[in-house]
Design a protein around this motif. Structure first.
Motif, PDB file in Angstrom:
ATOM      1  N   CYS A  70      20.527  81.387  -1.471  1.00  0.00           N
ATOM      2  CA  CYS A  70      21.225  80.148  -1.816  1.00  0.00           C
ATOM      3  C   CYS A  70      21.726  79.458  -0.550  1.00  0.00           C
ATOM      4  CB  CYS A  70      22.368  80.499  -2.773  1.00  0.00           C
ATOM      5  SG  CYS A  70      23.605  79.253  -2.978  1.00  0.00           S
ATOM      6  N   HIS A  71      22.250  80.250   0.378  1.00  0.00           N
ATOM      7  CA  HIS A  71      22.768  79.729   1.634  1.00  0.00           C
ATOM      8  C   HIS A  71      21.636  79.101   2.458  1.00  0.00           C
ATOM      9  CE1 HIS A  71      25.965  80.580   4.945  1.00  0.00           C
ATOM     10  NE2 HIS A  71      25.222  79.557   5.289  1.00  0.00           N
ATOM     11  N   VAL A  72      20.534  79.832   2.567  1.00  0.00           N
ATOM     12  CA  VAL A  72      19.394  79.329   3.340  1.00  0.00           C
ATOM     13  C   VAL A  72      18.830  78.059   2.695  1.00  0.00           C
ATOM     14  CG1 VAL A  72      17.003  79.866   3.996  1.00  0.00           C
ATOM     15  CG2 VAL A  72      18.819  81.550   4.389  1.00  0.00           C
ATOM     16  N   ASP A  73      18.816  78.010   1.359  1.00  0.00           N
ATOM     17  CA  ASP A  73      18.326  76.804   0.676  1.00  0.00           C
ATOM     18  C   ASP A  73      19.162  75.583   1.069  1.00  0.00           C
ATOM     19  OD1 ASP A  73      16.380  78.266  -0.586  1.00  0.00           O
ATOM     20  OD2 ASP A  73      17.383  78.306  -2.539  1.00  0.00           O
ATOM     21  N   GLU A  74      20.470  75.779   1.176  1.00  0.00           N
ATOM     22  CA  GLU A  74      21.338  74.654   1.562  1.00  0.00           C
ATOM     23  C   GLU A  74      21.010  74.195   2.981  1.00  0.00           C
ATOM     24  OE1 GLU A  74      25.833  74.195   1.509  1.00  0.00           O
ATOM     25  OE2 GLU A  74      25.448  74.685  -0.596  1.00  0.00           O
ATOM     26  N   HIS A  75      20.848  75.155   3.884  1.00  0.00           N
ATOM     27  CA  HIS A  75      20.467  74.796   5.255  1.00  0.00           C
ATOM     28  C   HIS A  75      19.168  73.995   5.268  1.00  0.00           C
ATOM     29  CE1 HIS A  75      22.661  78.525   7.165  1.00  0.00           C
ATOM     30  NE2 HIS A  75      23.511  77.569   6.844  1.00  0.00           N
ATOM     31  N   GLU A  76      18.183  74.484   4.518  1.00  0.00           N
ATOM     32  CA  GLU A  76      16.861  73.847   4.570  1.00  0.00           C
ATOM     33  C   GLU A  76      16.890  72.453   3.944  1.00  0.00           C
ATOM     34  OE1 GLU A  76      14.616  75.016   6.647  1.00  0.00           O
ATOM     35  OE2 GLU A  76      16.164  76.523   6.968  1.00  0.00           O
ATOM     36  N   ALA A  77      17.767  72.232   2.971  1.00  0.00           N
ATOM     37  CA  ALA A  77      17.912  70.881   2.419  1.00  0.00           C
ATOM     38  C   ALA A  77      18.434  69.931   3.496  1.00  0.00           C
ATOM     39  CB  ALA A  77      18.852  70.917   1.213  1.00  0.00           C
ATOM     40  N   VAL A  78      19.353  70.409   4.329  1.00  0.00           N
ATOM     41  CA  VAL A  78      19.862  69.583   5.428  1.00  0.00           C
ATOM     42  C   VAL A  78      18.741  69.308   6.429  1.00  0.00           C
ATOM     43  CG1 VAL A  78      21.476  69.515   7.383  1.00  0.00           C
ATOM     44  CG2 VAL A  78      22.245  70.327   5.134  1.00  0.00           C
ATOM     45  N   MET A  79      17.979  70.340   6.775  1.00  0.00           N
ATOM     46  CA  MET A  79      16.876  70.144   7.725  1.00  0.00           C
ATOM     47  C   MET A  79      15.876  69.119   7.188  1.00  0.00           C
ATOM     48  SD  MET A  79      17.665  71.917  10.366  1.00  0.00           S
ATOM     49  CE  MET A  79      16.251  71.284  11.237  1.00  0.00           C
ATOM     50  N   LYS A  80      15.590  69.189   5.896  1.00  0.00           N
ATOM     51  CA  LYS A  80      14.641  68.240   5.289  1.00  0.00           C
ATOM     52  C   LYS A  80      15.162  66.810   5.442  1.00  0.00           C
ATOM     53  CE  LYS A  80      12.140  67.571   0.901  1.00  0.00           C
ATOM     54  NZ  LYS A  80      12.615  66.311   0.365  1.00  0.00           N
ATOM     55  N   SER A  81      16.443  66.616   5.174  1.00  0.00           N
ATOM     56  CA  SER A  81      17.024  65.275   5.315  1.00  0.00           C
ATOM     57  C   SER A  81      16.954  64.800   6.762  1.00  0.00           C
ATOM     58  CB  SER A  81      18.491  65.281   4.855  1.00  0.00           C
ATOM     59  OG  SER A  81      18.560  65.585   3.490  1.00  0.00           O
ATOM     60  N   LEU A  82      17.288  65.666   7.704  1.00  0.00           N
ATOM     61  CA  LEU A  82      17.256  65.270   9.116  1.00  0.00           C
ATOM     62  C   LEU A  82      15.835  64.868   9.523  1.00  0.00           C
ATOM     63  CD1 LEU A  82      19.566  68.039  10.668  1.00  0.00           C
ATOM     64  CD2 LEU A  82      20.161  65.646  10.229  1.00  0.00           C
ATOM     65  N   HIS A  83      14.860  65.638   9.094  1.00  0.00           N
ATOM     66  CA  HIS A  83      13.470  65.330   9.469  1.00  0.00           C
ATOM     67  C   HIS A  83      12.969  64.067   8.779  1.00  0.00           C
ATOM     68  CE1 HIS A  83      12.812  68.573  12.199  1.00  0.00           C
ATOM     69  NE2 HIS A  83      13.268  69.458  11.324  1.00  0.00           N
ATOM     70  N   GLU A  84      13.429  63.817   7.564  1.00  0.00           N
ATOM     71  CA  GLU A  84      13.028  62.581   6.887  1.00  0.00           C
ATOM     72  C   GLU A  84      13.557  61.368   7.652  1.00  0.00           C
ATOM     73  OE1 GLU A  84      12.718  64.301   2.307  1.00  0.00           O
ATOM     74  OE2 GLU A  84      14.429  63.049   2.867  1.00  0.00           O
ATOM     75  N   VAL A  85      14.782  61.439   8.138  1.00  0.00           N
ATOM     76  CA  VAL A  85      15.345  60.305   8.878  1.00  0.00           C
ATOM     77  C   VAL A  85      14.658  60.174  10.239  1.00  0.00           C
ATOM     78  CG1 VAL A  85      17.446  59.232   9.763  1.00  0.00           C
ATOM     79  CG2 VAL A  85      17.534  60.552   7.647  1.00  0.00           C
ATOM     80  N   LEU A  86      14.356  61.307  10.868  1.00  0.00           N
ATOM     81  CA  LEU A  86      13.663  61.257  12.160  1.00  0.00           C
ATOM     82  C   LEU A  86      12.261  60.659  12.026  1.00  0.00           C
ATOM     83  CD1 LEU A  86      14.727  64.617  13.835  1.00  0.00           C
ATOM     84  CD2 LEU A  86      15.036  62.318  14.799  1.00  0.00           C
ATOM     85  N   ALA A  87      11.672  60.767  10.854  1.00  0.00           N
ATOM     86  CA  ALA A  87      10.317  60.233  10.651  1.00  0.00           C
ATOM     87  C   ALA A  87      10.321  58.710  10.491  1.00  0.00           C
ATOM     88  CB  ALA A  87       9.684  60.888   9.429  1.00  0.00           C
ATOM     89  N   MET A  88      11.489  58.113  10.261  1.00  0.00           N
ATOM     90  CA  MET A  88      11.580  56.650  10.093  1.00  0.00           C
ATOM     91  C   MET A  88      11.616  55.974  11.459  1.00  0.00           C
ATOM     92  SD  MET A  88      14.628  56.508   7.276  1.00  0.00           S
ATOM     93  CE  MET A  88      14.479  57.325   5.690  1.00  0.00           C
ATOM     94  N   ASP A  89      11.205  54.712  11.514  1.00  0.00           N
ATOM     95  CA  ASP A  89      11.410  53.994  12.778  1.00  0.00           C
ATOM     96  C   ASP A  89      12.897  53.643  12.902  1.00  0.00           C
ATOM     97  OD1 ASP A  89      11.985  51.330  11.742  1.00  0.00           O
ATOM     98  OD2 ASP A  89       9.841  51.160  11.309  1.00  0.00           O
ATOM     99  N   ASP A  90      13.321  53.297  14.110  1.00  0.00           N
ATOM    100  CA  ASP A  90      14.750  53.177  14.390  1.00  0.00           C
ATOM    101  C   ASP A  90      15.438  52.130  13.521  1.00  0.00           C
ATOM    102  OD1 ASP A  90      14.442  55.165  16.207  1.00  0.00           O
ATOM    103  OD2 ASP A  90      14.609  53.882  17.984  1.00  0.00           O
ATOM    104  N   ALA A  91      14.781  50.984  13.313  1.00  0.00           N
ATOM    105  CA  ALA A  91      15.399  49.920  12.512  1.00  0.00           C
ATOM    106  C   ALA A  91      15.550  50.352  11.061  1.00  0.00           C
ATOM    107  CB  ALA A  91      14.566  48.644  12.610  1.00  0.00           C
ATOM    108  N   GLU A  92      14.515  50.994  10.529  1.00  0.00           N
ATOM    109  CA  GLU A  92      14.557  51.465   9.141  1.00  0.00           C
ATOM    110  C   GLU A  92      15.629  52.550   8.987  1.00  0.00           C
ATOM    111  OE1 GLU A  92      11.447  53.579   5.958  1.00  0.00           O
ATOM    112  OE2 GLU A  92      11.030  53.657   8.111  1.00  0.00           O
ATOM    113  N   ALA A  93      15.768  53.380  10.014  1.00  0.00           N
ATOM    114  CA  ALA A  93      16.671  54.525   9.917  1.00  0.00           C
ATOM    115  C   ALA A  93      18.144  54.145  10.079  1.00  0.00           C
ATOM    116  CB  ALA A  93      16.298  55.566  10.971  1.00  0.00           C
ATOM    117  N   ALA A  94      18.443  53.022  10.751  1.00  0.00           N
ATOM    118  CA  ALA A  94      19.838  52.710  11.097  1.00  0.00           C
ATOM    119  C   ALA A  94      20.793  52.801   9.897  1.00  0.00           C
ATOM    120  CB  ALA A  94      19.922  51.355  11.787  1.00  0.00           C
ATOM    121  N   PRO A  95      20.496  52.117   8.770  1.00  0.00           N
ATOM    122  CA  PRO A  95      21.442  52.232   7.642  1.00  0.00           C
ATOM    123  C   PRO A  95      21.423  53.618   7.006  1.00  0.00           C
ATOM    124  CG  PRO A  95      19.521  50.923   7.012  1.00  0.00           C
ATOM    125  CD  PRO A  95      19.401  51.182   8.477  1.00  0.00           C
ATOM    126  N   VAL A  96      20.304  54.299   7.110  1.00  0.00           N
ATOM    127  CA  VAL A  96      20.202  55.647   6.539  1.00  0.00           C
ATOM    128  C   VAL A  96      21.049  56.620   7.361  1.00  0.00           C
ATOM    129  CG1 VAL A  96      18.603  57.478   5.857  1.00  0.00           C
ATOM    130  CG2 VAL A  96      17.900  55.086   5.692  1.00  0.00           C
TER     131      VAL A  96
END
Ligand SMILES: [Fe+2]
Ligand SMILES: [Fe+2]
Length: 138
Positions: A70-96
């Motif tokens: 359960c703990h690792v799942d929470e960590h990996e959900a955070v990693m997924k969010s971070l990588h999703e934002v990193l995949a956006m271009d800077d202008a698209e990512a700013a409000p995110v």
């Protein structure tokens, strides 16, 4: 160590407390980045989180800590969010990024209080036969 508005509860396990201070430094750097100029700080936060979360997983696995999945799942959900934002271009990512910061500010203290504190108690009990003590100056 002086309290800051976002300081999380010390757990009394030095390696975890050091990782949490580093998380907060990375989060503060992201918070202070100019809109659209967040990429370096976000990459640093993601790199920190990968190391932080891997170290906690290793600590849980090596000590047979319960509820590790359960703990690792929470960590990996955070990693997924971070990588999703990193995949956006800077202008698209700013409000995110602004929403991500709010979400992390909400998530991290609760995660430390509920899941990381349980790990610190478990590991300290395995190592020393008791729970960690945290001494605070008045
Ligand atoms: Fe942690
Ligand atoms: Fe954790």
């Amino acid at each position: 160590m002086p309290d800051t508005p976002n300081a999380v509860t010390p757990l009394g396990l030095p390696e975890m407390d050091a990782a949490h201070a580093e998380f907060e430094a990375c989060a503060a750097a992201l918070r202070s980045a100019a809109p659209g100029a967040h990429r370096g700080a976000l990459q640093a936060l993601a790199a920190h989180c990968r190391a932080h979360f891997d170290a906690e997983r290793q600590l849980m696995e090596s000590t047979g800590c319960p509820a590790a999945d359960c703990h690792v799942d929470e960590h990996e959900a955070v990693m997924k969010s971070l990588h999703e934002v990193l995949a956006m271009d800077d202008a698209e990512a700013a409000p995110v990024v602004a929403r991500l910061i709010v979400a992390l500010d909400d998530w991290f203290p609760a995660h430390v209080d509920h899941l990381d504190s349980a790990v610190a108690h478990w590991v300290t009990k395995q190592r020393h036969g008791g729970v960690p003590l945290v001494l605070r100056r008045p």
